[in-house]
Write a protein that holds these residues in place. Structure first.
Motif, PDB file in Angstrom:
ATOM      1  N   GLY A  83      20.506  36.382 -42.092  1.00  0.00           N
ATOM      2  CA  GLY A  83      20.187  36.546 -43.499  1.00  0.00           C
ATOM      3  C   GLY A  83      18.719  36.888 -43.652  1.00  0.00           C
ATOM      4  O   GLY A  83      17.872  36.438 -42.865  1.00  0.00           O
ATOM      5  N   ARG A  84      18.405  37.674 -44.640  1.00  0.00           N
ATOM      6  CA  ARG A  84      17.012  38.005 -44.922  1.00  0.00           C
ATOM      7  C   ARG A  84      16.822  38.182 -46.415  1.00  0.00           C
ATOM      8  O   ARG A  84      17.746  38.561 -47.131  1.00  0.00           O
ATOM      9  N   ASP A  85      15.612  37.872 -46.868  1.00  0.00           N
ATOM     10  CA  ASP A  85      15.306  38.078 -48.275  1.00  0.00           C
ATOM     11  C   ASP A  85      13.828  38.427 -48.444  1.00  0.00           C
ATOM     12  O   ASP A  85      13.008  38.252 -47.537  1.00  0.00           O
ATOM     13  N   ARG A  86      13.519  38.963 -49.621  1.00  0.00           N
ATOM     14  CA  ARG A  86      12.155  39.354 -49.968  1.00  0.00           C
ATOM     15  C   ARG A  86      11.893  38.912 -51.408  1.00  0.00           C
ATOM     16  O   ARG A  86      12.627  39.274 -52.323  1.00  0.00           O
TER      17      ARG A  86
ATOM     18  N   ILE B 146       8.405  37.045 -63.811  1.00  0.00           N
ATOM     19  CA  ILE B 146       9.759  37.232 -63.306  1.00  0.00           C
ATOM     20  C   ILE B 146       9.665  38.030 -62.008  1.00  0.00           C
ATOM     21  O   ILE B 146       9.202  39.175 -62.024  1.00  0.00           O
ATOM     22  N   PRO B 147      10.043  37.469 -60.887  1.00  0.00           N
ATOM     23  CA  PRO B 147       9.839  38.161 -59.617  1.00  0.00           C
ATOM     24  C   PRO B 147      10.956  39.138 -59.284  1.00  0.00           C
ATOM     25  O   PRO B 147      12.026  39.133 -59.889  1.00  0.00           O
ATOM     26  N   ASP B 148      10.682  39.953 -58.290  1.00  0.00           N
ATOM     27  CA  ASP B 148      11.666  40.856 -57.706  1.00  0.00           C
ATOM     28  C   ASP B 148      12.244  40.155 -56.484  1.00  0.00           C
ATOM     29  O   ASP B 148      11.509  39.561 -55.696  1.00  0.00           O
ATOM     30  N   TYR B 149      13.555  40.241 -56.316  1.00  0.00           N
ATOM     31  CA  TYR B 149      14.186  39.513 -55.217  1.00  0.00           C
ATOM     32  C   TYR B 149      15.307  40.354 -54.627  1.00  0.00           C
ATOM     33  O   TYR B 149      16.160  40.870 -55.347  1.00  0.00           O
ATOM     34  N   VAL B 150      15.289  40.482 -53.295  1.00  0.00           N
ATOM     35  CA  VAL B 150      16.332  41.208 -52.570  1.00  0.00           C
ATOM     36  C   VAL B 150      16.855  40.305 -51.473  1.00  0.00           C
ATOM     37  O   VAL B 150      16.080  39.647 -50.764  1.00  0.00           O
ATOM     38  N   PHE B 151      18.171  40.265 -51.325  1.00  0.00           N
ATOM     39  CA  PHE B 151      18.807  39.358 -50.364  1.00  0.00           C
ATOM     40  C   PHE B 151      20.009  40.043 -49.740  1.00  0.00           C
ATOM     41  O   PHE B 151      20.738  40.784 -50.399  1.00  0.00           O
TER      42      PHE B 151
ATOM     43  N   GLY C 133      16.178  27.824 -43.753  1.00  0.00           N
ATOM     44  CA  GLY C 133      16.057  28.100 -45.176  1.00  0.00           C
ATOM     45  C   GLY C 133      15.455  29.440 -45.492  1.00  0.00           C
ATOM     46  O   GLY C 133      14.561  29.936 -44.813  1.00  0.00           O
ATOM     47  N   LEU C 134      15.985  30.041 -46.566  1.00  0.00           N
ATOM     48  CA  LEU C 134      15.442  31.258 -47.144  1.00  0.00           C
ATOM     49  C   LEU C 134      14.824  30.908 -48.488  1.00  0.00           C
ATOM     50  O   LEU C 134      14.849  29.762 -48.926  1.00  0.00           O
ATOM     51  N   LYS C 135      14.260  31.894 -49.178  1.00  0.00           N
ATOM     52  CA  LYS C 135      13.598  31.613 -50.453  1.00  0.00           C
ATOM     53  C   LYS C 135      14.595  31.226 -51.534  1.00  0.00           C
ATOM     54  O   LYS C 135      14.338  30.320 -52.325  1.00  0.00           O
TER      55      LYS C 135
END
Length: 816
Positions: free
Chosen positions: A390-393, A361-366, A253-255
């Protein structure tokens, strides 16, 4: 000389003079649309002279076979003519084959097959075998979700390739009048089972990047309220107690912020199997549910290219045939850089709100990539090599004055999921099917928290936190499965394997290592399960699974069984029971203010107990003329829950072992009206847990406990326009650290709508879609996503990275 056959409305006429019997039967077939199975060489040695009329085919065959050593039997519409001596030998007839997509030659896993009235399911590569002592000709019906049903006749003695035509090819809708299509999904084929059509998932509201999980959340028994996108909650199970498999490797799982992007690329998904509970012995490693997703293999005939752009991501897929019967597939997804500008992060204040005091409201990169090479070897053997990364922040920053205090908080979560698998499926001439899988999966997760709470009056420090947690979970697995067809009413399956898990957990506080743990677990497993069919109505499937963790040196025996009774062709009842073990755990940690965090660990049978569960499942299903009604009940017990209380504020600090139970009911109604499809489901459930730190009562409501959930979905086809809508209501969850009142819950409401337009040309296809998520802009809370910070010595403030608000999405899809 054969004089001819004359058709009469009430009779069958034969005029033959010294004609070979095989030719007479061929003329009967052509003139009266009759179907025969016979040995052409044997019948050609017998000549017939006959003149007469007969009122039925049986009378004609009785007269033709008089005084010669042949008899006949009727199997549905086929007349099987056999030699009397040959019949006495009790010869076994084997028919085997593989189910394929006609346009791409992709295998179709878990297809449903009806052979001479007896049902079965193909394996994950579409292979099947069937053995009979009675029939030498086989009437076969094959169905697969999203494909036209195939009805054909097969002969024994060789592997057959059965080709199904998709009702949706790429983006193009294919319509063939008079043919029947398997549509959105199947429920109730066996206890706790749901099979979903990924082609239909594309019509569910959303931007397409999370169509699989948006579709999953609309199914009965899968929690939708709270918007769990990284961990599925199935039938009251805890986070980490359910498993998502893609091409055989585990997706930890990722965010997946705000349900908009999932860890599985919809471009790569082909078949979706959901096991809510009571599943068979070949599945292990989890005590709740399993979602098994089979990936596509790509086109073996011609190159294809797909490209999608929406207001969050760009994505694409390319498929290239290589050599003979092999294909290479590559797919990717990427969010736009600076999707949310950190300088524009809003602090949403609502003085009248009762749910939260503050929202961000968050910042999200995927980004993620899929690579897969698939092919077929000699005969019906198949193989693939699949890779994923896969990667996310997930990040937000708060520096805000609120209620006489200043909150300066920086939170960042980075995840990286990698996985790969090699699979080989062998179809032996004897009808035995074997396969082997070697897989690898690893999740790296880093969580940073830097927080200062100060007073506005004199800038004095209320609290301070500086924490970094790194958690790595890896899994290497080998397994073998074998299926033996004993007879047309008896099938045996065996398997064995090895699993290695390793977990690294390190925590820092103010740049000092606070704790560091490295744990590994190795275990062997084996299973056997048998299936008996009685009178084509009763199916009994007992099984046994054994796990042996080498570090614990103990056998864990898990008996299981499934039973179903087919009352008639429309109505079936079923039940299941089983014991399930899990040797890795997503343990929970609770801090001073009731915030939950989760980390993976390996169960050692001592500090971290092995998870154990019992499932009881019962249900019934009625299906007739496009209408389906189903009811399922369940009860699960769970032992070995691990929870770390990292505070002395509420309870004594320490690691606790807990237990629990859940029970409930799923009701499901589905109706297809011409090209349109509608369904509604209702889930009633209760999940309770017990820990030693509960002083006033033995059991309390679990964090995921929810009493009621109602879901409605409608898919309307006005080709080339497609409209869909879905609605979810959940009665909400109890927050132990906020209130012990079971009626004090956060309810959940969300209505989504979408409109899709398709444009088809011979060489390319285009699809445009507009969706609105949470059309009514209802304020909802994301499950287990509250963040509490201290306001003073006795009060806290809630921060919430909110669930999906009113969100328009637009996408454009091209296929070449």
């Amino acid at each position: 000389m054969f004089g001819g056959l004359n058709a009469y409305s009430q009779s069958i006429s034969i005029e033959a003079e010294n004609e070979p019997l095989n030719k007479v039967l061929i003329q009967l077939r052509d003139s009266y649309n009759m179907q025969f199975s016979f040995n052409d060489r044997q019948l050609s040695g017998y000549r017939i002279s006959l003149s007469g009329s007969f009122s039925t085919p049986e009378q004609a065959l009785d007269r033709l076979l008089k005084d010669i050593p042949f008899k006949y039997e009727r199997s549905e519409d086929v007349y099987i003519i056999y030699n009397i001596k040959a019949k006495a030998k009790k010869k076994k007839y084997l028919v085997s084959g593989q189910v394929l997509d006609k346009n791409s030659l992709e295998t179709l896993p878990y297809s449903h097959i009806l052979i001479n009235g007896k049902g079965m399911v193909t394996n994950m590569k579409g292979n099947f075998s069937y053995l009979s002592e009675e029939d030498s000709i086989f009437r076969v019906k094959v169905s697969y979700l999203g494909y036209f049903i195939l009805d054909t006749i097969l002969m024994p003695g060789k592997a057959h390739s059965l080709y199904l035509r998709s009702s949706v090819i790429g983006l193009k809708e294919v319509r063939i009048e008079g043919e029947i299509i398997e549509h959105s999904g199947q429920i109730g084929e066996s206890p706790g089972l749901i099979r979903l059509n990924n082609k239909i998932a594309r019509r569910v509201p959303g931007n397409g990047d999370n169509s699989i999980f948006n579709y999953l959340r609309l199914q009965p028994g899968i929690l939708a309220a709270g918007e769990q996108s990284s961990n599925l909650i199935i039938w009251g199970g805890y986070e980490g107690h359910s498993k998502v498999l893609f091409d055989g490797f585990t997706i930890f799982g990722l965010k997946n912020f705000n349900d908009n992007i999932s860890a599985v690329n919809p471009y790569m998904a082909k078949d979706i199997v959901v096991l809510k509970g009571g599943y068979e012995s070949k599945y292990g490693e989890r005590v709740s549910g399993i979602v098994d997703i089979s990936g596509i293999e790509g086109s073996f005939l011609e190159p294809t290219l797909d490209f999608t752009i929406n207001n969050m991501t760009i994505s694409g897929k390319a498929s290239l045939p290589l050599f003979e019967r092999s294909s290479l597939v590559f797919a990717f997804r990427q969010t736009y850089y600076n999707l949310y500008d950190s300088d524009d992060i809003e602090l949403l204040k609502n003085p009248s709100a009762t749910l939260t005091d503050m929202e961000v409201i968050p910042d999200y990169v995927f980004r993620d990539y899929n690579f897969k090479y698939s092919g077929s070897a000699r005969g019906s053997d198949n193989y693939y090599f699949s890779l994923y990364q896969g990667r996310d922040r997930f990040f937000y920053n708060i520096d805000e004055d609120l209620k006489k205090i200043n909150i300066d908080r920086r939170s960042e979560e980075k995840s990286r999921q990698r996985g790969g698998s090699f699979f080989y499926d062998k179809h032996w001439k004897s009808g035995i099917q074997s396969n082997m899988l070697l897989s690898y999966s690893v999740l790296n997760k880093n969580l940073l928290l830097d927080q200062d709470i100060t007073t506005l009056f004199n800038d004095s420090l209320i609290s301070e936190r500086n924490e970094l947690t790194e958690n790595t979970m890896q899994e290497i697995m080998f397994k073998n499965q074998n299926s033996f067809v004993v007879s047309d009413r008896h099938q045996l399956e065996t398997g064995f394997g090895f699993v290695f898990n390793q977990v690294d957990l390190t925590k820092w506080a103010f740049d000092i290592v606070e704790s560091e743990k490295l744990k590994a677990g190795r275990r062997l497993h084996a299973y056997v399960q048998d299936e008996f069919v009685v009178l084509n109505r009763i199916s009994f499937k007992p099984g046994l699974r054994i796990d042996y963790p080498l570090e614990i040196s103990k056998f864990y025996i898990q008996p299981r069984m499934q039973l179903s009774l087919k009352i008639d062709e429309y109505f079936k009842i079923y039940g299941a029971w089983g014991i399930y073990k899990q040797f890795v755990s997503l343990a929970s940690e609770v801090d001073d203010y009731g915030n939950y965090s989760y980390f993976w660990t390996v169960c050692d049978g001592d500090d971290i107990p092995v998870l154990s569960s019992q499932h009881w499942v019962g249900g019934m299903i009625f299906h007739k003329k496009g209408f389906t009604a189903s009811m399922e009940t369940y009860r699960k017990t769970i032992q070995g829950i691990t929870r770390y209380i990292n505070t002395n504020r509420y309870f004594e600090r320490g690691v606790y072992e807990g237990s629990g139970y859940s029970y409930g009911l799923d009701l499901y109604l589905q109706k297809r009206i011409k090209k349109h499809e509608f369904w509604i489901s209702y889930s009633l459930g209760k999940t309770m847990e017990s820990f030693p730190f509960y002083i006033t009562r033995v059991y309390f409501y679990a964090p995921q406990d929810q009493r009621h959930e109602v879901k409605f979905a409608g898919l309307m086809d006005f080709h080339p326009f497609y409209f869909s809508a879905n609605y979810v209501y959940g009665s909400g969850f109890v927050d132990l650290f906020r209130s012990a009142d079971p009626d004090d819950r956060y309810p959940y409401n969300r209505l989504d709508v979408s409109l899709i337009y398709r444009y088809d040309k011979r060489r390319y296809h285009m699809e445009m879609g507009v969706s609105i998520l949470n059309l009514l802009n209802t304020k909802n809370i994301k499950y287990s996503n509250f963040i509490r910070v201290p306001a003073n010595q006795s009060n806290t403030i809630n921060i919430n990275a909110e669930a999906v608000p009113f969100t328009p999405t637009v996408y454009l899809n091209f296929s070449f």
